[in-house]
Scaffold this motif. Structure first.
Motif, PDB file in Angstrom:
ATOM      1  N   CYS A 234      21.217  -4.119  -1.598  1.00 58.58           N
ATOM      2  CA  CYS A 234      22.489  -3.666  -1.039  1.00 58.58           C
ATOM      3  C   CYS A 234      23.568  -3.652  -2.126  1.00 58.58           C
ATOM      4  O   CYS A 234      23.542  -4.455  -3.052  1.00 58.58           O
TER       5      CYS A 234
ATOM      6  N   SER B 221      27.755  -5.436   3.414  1.00 60.46           N
ATOM      7  CA  SER B 221      28.124  -4.275   4.219  1.00 60.46           C
ATOM      8  C   SER B 221      27.402  -4.285   5.559  1.00 60.46           C
ATOM      9  O   SER B 221      26.795  -5.285   5.958  1.00 60.46           O
ATOM     10  N   GLU B 222      27.464  -3.168   6.239  1.00 54.32           N
ATOM     11  CA  GLU B 222      26.817  -3.032   7.550  1.00 54.32           C
ATOM     12  C   GLU B 222      25.304  -3.178   7.473  1.00 54.32           C
ATOM     13  O   GLU B 222      24.650  -3.324   8.498  1.00 54.32           O
ATOM     14  N   ASP B 223      24.766  -3.132   6.266  1.00 49.71           N
ATOM     15  CA  ASP B 223      23.320  -3.346   6.120  1.00 49.71           C
ATOM     16  C   ASP B 223      22.911  -4.715   6.666  1.00 49.71           C
ATOM     17  O   ASP B 223      21.761  -4.917   7.050  1.00 49.71           O
TER      18      ASP B 223
ATOM     19  N   LYS C 103      14.351  -9.170  10.478  1.00 51.50           N
ATOM     20  CA  LYS C 103      15.057  -8.793   9.250  1.00 51.50           C
ATOM     21  C   LYS C 103      15.902  -9.965   8.771  1.00 51.50           C
ATOM     22  O   LYS C 103      16.606 -10.601   9.551  1.00 51.50           O
TER      23      LYS C 103
ATOM     24  N   ILE D 241      16.467  -7.942   2.798  1.00 51.96           N
ATOM     25  CA  ILE D 241      17.421  -7.240   1.950  1.00 51.96           C
ATOM     26  C   ILE D 241      18.244  -8.262   1.188  1.00 51.96           C
ATOM     27  O   ILE D 241      18.288  -9.437   1.565  1.00 51.96           O
TER      28      ILE D 241
ATOM     29  N   TYR E  18      21.898  -8.828  -1.560  1.00 48.16           N
ATOM     30  CA  TYR E  18      23.029  -8.369  -2.368  1.00 48.16           C
ATOM     31  C   TYR E  18      23.313  -9.419  -3.425  1.00 48.16           C
ATOM     32  O   TYR E  18      23.284 -10.625  -3.158  1.00 48.16           O
TER      33      TYR E  18
END
Length: 364
Positions: free
Chosen positions: A54, A58-60, A5, A32, A34
């Motif tokens: 996102c 964050s915790e992502d 990831k 992912i 942001y």
């Protein structure tokens, strides 16, 4: 390094090209991202490049193996504090900014980040900006400068080098200060010079815009990079101010020396000035005399056996003569990895049409 990831903070031209390349080469890696304006990420999600968008840092991001900081240079520093709480033993944090000293200084206050940070700078890009201009081949055969902190384990550096090679780029390790001097010399200073020249010509132009009207190949070629994103260059000039100022001083001194050479009227000295510059410039890759029109194109080319030969064969079988051909490793502000030069305009036009017909991405 086998990341499962990867996270991106910011996803413009360079970040988007990295993400698209990773998706092409390693389609199983989840990605992912942001960005303050999340709507700009929708295309990446629709294309399947991103797994998720996102709403913040964050915790992502906490289970990411690699996090790429792809925001403007000055903004990247602000994200270090937010990421510090999510760092784990196997996480690598990197950036893609063209200035390194500042972010390395910012990391000094976060010991948990220092041993996990490798600065990164892909030497590719164009004067165009935004994810919409990103491509899955922009990193192909481009130098990718790395500036690891002294605290990063050697195994992590080697592993990241391997990953960078896997996406088609050529890793090169530098100290962060040496990086900023080198890039300031061959990237930042030229853009300052080009923008200064454009502003000078604008100030010198008359009401009928004579200079703008007759501006031709030479002027356009050496000022093309003045079309780059102004916000990006505002960030760079602030972040790399001291190096750029020193280099401007050196350039002003060089210009004064050139003025004195021309003012002296010594033909041999003037000839030597231009001859020395031509010889050094010609050693870079493909080049042509400054007074002759240049017919060249650039195209994306996957790094595989026979790739250049295939292009050459397509052109040769159609009776198109090539003047020169070569790979470009430093492609800042220049699209395409392969540069091909022709003797005349008809050959150039025919080559563009032919290569596009064979599904190459051609940049004129």
């Amino acid at each position: 390094m086998n990341p499962k990831k990867i996270g991106f903070i910011g996803l413009g031209l360079i970040g988007g090209s990295i993400a698209k390349t990773i998706h092409r080469v390693h389609p199983d890696i989840k990605m992912i991202a942001y960005k303050p304006h999340a709507e700009a990420l929708k295309d990446a999600l629709d294309e399947g490049v991103l797994t998720a968008i996102c709403e913040g840092v964050s915790e992502d991001f906490k289970d990411c193996d690699i996090i790429f900081l792809c925001a403007p240079v000055l903004d990247n520093n602000d994200y270090i504090e937010k990421l510090a709480e999510y760092v784990h033993d196997d996480m690598l944090i990197t950036d893609v900014g063209s200035v390194k000293t500042g972010i390395h200084a910012a990391i000094e206050g976060y010991p948990e980040v220092k041993s996990h940070f490798i600065g990164g700078h892909p030497m590719c890009g164009t004067e165009n900006t935004g994810y919409e201009n990103a491509t899955a081949y922009m990193l192909e055969n481009a130098y990718y400068l790395l500036t690891p902190t002294p605290e990063v384990p050697r195994e992590m550096v080697s592993s990241f080098e391997e990953f960078i090679r896997s996406i088609g780029a050529i890793p090169l390790i530098l100290d962060c200060e040496k990086h900023d001097f080198a890039v300031g010399s061959i990237s930042h200073l030229p853009t300052v010079i080009a923008s200064t020249l454009v502003n000078l010509v604008q100030d010198l132009d008359d009401d009928g815009e004579t200079l703008r009207t007759i501006a031709a190949g030479g002027f356009r070629d050496i000022t093309r990079i003045a079309s780059s994103d102004p916000t990006m260059w505002e960030n760079i000039c602030i972040a790399n101010r001291d190096q750029i100022l020193d280099l401007i001083d050196a350039y002003v001194a060089a210009m004064q020396s050139t003025r004195e050479t021309i003012a002296g009227g010594n033909g041999d000295e003037i000839l030597e000035f231009f001859d020395s510059a031509k010889e050094y410039r010609d050693s870079f890759h493909i080049s042509s005399g400054a007074l002759h029109p240049v017919y060249q194109l650039f195209l994306d080319l996957i790094d595989e056996a026979g790739g250049i030969a295939t292009v050459a064969t397509i052109l040769a079988t159609n009776m198109i003569n090539i003047k020169n051909i070569g790979i470009i490793h430093n492609r800042e502000f220049q699209q395409g990895v392969l540069q091909v030069e022709f003797y005349d305009r008809p050959s150039f036009d025919k080559a563009v049409e032919l290569l596009k017909r064979h599904h190459y991405n051609v940049y004129e």
